[in-house]
Design a protein around this motif. Sequence first.
Motif, PDB file in Angstrom:
ATOM      1  N   GLY A  15       0.824  -1.202   0.000  1.00 47.48           N
ATOM      2  CA  GLY A  15       0.000   0.000   0.000  1.00 47.48           C
ATOM      3  C   GLY A  15       0.858   1.250   0.000  1.00 47.48           C
ATOM      4  O   GLY A  15       1.001   1.914   1.028  1.00 47.48           O
ATOM      5  N   ALA A  54      -6.944   2.210  -1.634  1.00 44.63           N
ATOM      6  CA  ALA A  54      -6.477   1.098  -0.813  1.00 44.63           C
ATOM      7  C   ALA A  54      -5.159   1.439  -0.124  1.00 44.63           C
ATOM      8  O   ALA A  54      -4.970   1.142   1.061  1.00 44.63           O
ATOM      9  CB  ALA A  54      -6.331  -0.163  -1.661  1.00 44.63           C
ATOM     10  N   THR A  58      -4.638   1.557   3.940  1.00 43.90           N
ATOM     11  CA  THR A  58      -3.756   0.577   4.574  1.00 43.90           C
ATOM     12  C   THR A  58      -2.310   0.834   4.146  1.00 43.90           C
ATOM     13  O   THR A  58      -1.716   0.029   3.433  1.00 43.90           O
ATOM     14  CB  THR A  58      -4.181  -0.860   4.203  1.00 43.90           C
ATOM     15  N   GLN A  61       0.928  -1.768   3.917  1.00 44.61           N
ATOM     16  CA  GLN A  61       0.416  -3.116   4.134  1.00 44.61           C
ATOM     17  C   GLN A  61       0.083  -3.720   2.781  1.00 44.61           C
ATOM     18  O   GLN A  61      -0.027  -3.021   1.776  1.00 44.61           O
ATOM     19  CB  GLN A  61      -0.840  -3.090   5.004  1.00 44.61           C
ATOM     20  N   ILE A  63      -1.846  -5.012  -0.302  1.00 46.66           N
ATOM     21  CA  ILE A  63      -3.094  -4.855  -1.036  1.00 46.66           C
ATOM     22  C   ILE A  63      -3.009  -5.836  -2.206  1.00 46.66           C
ATOM     23  O   ILE A  63      -1.929  -6.356  -2.505  1.00 46.66           O
ATOM     24  CB  ILE A  63      -3.315  -3.407  -1.535  1.00 46.66           C
ATOM     25  N   TRP A  79      -8.160  -5.301  -3.238  1.00 47.15           N
ATOM     26  CA  TRP A  79      -8.423  -5.762  -1.869  1.00 47.15           C
ATOM     27  C   TRP A  79      -7.515  -5.025  -0.903  1.00 47.15           C
ATOM     28  O   TRP A  79      -6.340  -4.759  -1.210  1.00 47.15           O
ATOM     29  CB  TRP A  79      -8.143  -7.262  -1.759  1.00 47.15           C
ATOM     30  N   ASP A  80      -8.059  -4.691   0.264  1.00 46.90           N
ATOM     31  CA  ASP A  80      -7.230  -4.200   1.363  1.00 46.90           C
ATOM     32  C   ASP A  80      -7.809  -4.716   2.666  1.00 46.90           C
ATOM     33  O   ASP A  80      -8.931  -5.223   2.715  1.00 46.90           O
ATOM     34  CB  ASP A  80      -7.094  -2.672   1.351  1.00 46.90           C
ATOM     35  N   ARG A  81      -7.023  -4.618   3.740  1.00 48.99           N
ATOM     36  CA  ARG A  81      -7.406  -5.175   5.043  1.00 48.99           C
ATOM     37  C   ARG A  81      -8.446  -4.340   5.797  1.00 48.99           C
ATOM     38  O   ARG A  81      -9.054  -4.824   6.739  1.00 48.99           O
ATOM     39  CB  ARG A  81      -6.177  -5.299   5.934  1.00 48.99           C
ATOM     40  N   GLY A 133     -11.004  -8.098   5.456  1.00 55.10           N
ATOM     41  CA  GLY A 133     -10.847  -6.988   4.534  1.00 55.10           C
ATOM     42  C   GLY A 133     -12.002  -6.907   3.555  1.00 55.10           C
ATOM     43  O   GLY A 133     -13.090  -7.441   3.783  1.00 55.10           O
TER      44      GLY A 133
END
Length: 145
Positions: A15, A54, A58, A61, A63, A79-81, A133
Amino acid sequence: MVMTATGEMIVPLMGTAASVGLARTLAEARLCNWDYSHILDDALLVVSELVTNAAQRTPNQEIRVQISRDAGGVILAVWDRDPQYPRAVPQRLLSLDDLDLSSEAFDDNGGWGLHIVQALSVQCGATRDPAGGKWVWARMNPFVS
């Protein structure tokens, strides 16, 4: 990177702001491979907005960027957390007077990306991932001009 037999691509990235350019490059290669260059500009803008959101939610982190297609078109997803769904700023007429154009805040007038994604895609949304997520996605139709 995961590549399926159907050409779906899922790429883990960090990220960071640098991931935006990398995601655009990967999306461009995949879309050109599918002969969808006629939607390339819009698709790359959508990918940029989704990855930027994203990365901001985050930072530093993992993604994940997914580029896939089905009978309905091309799906661009990130996608992310962070479990919170993105929210667009309320729509209103924007003028230059509304922006802070100072050098300190020049790149900080955000919040309009989801409106761009909505305008350029035929469908978009967010889906919780059962493993945690969320996926924020947009569907683009390369079959309609």
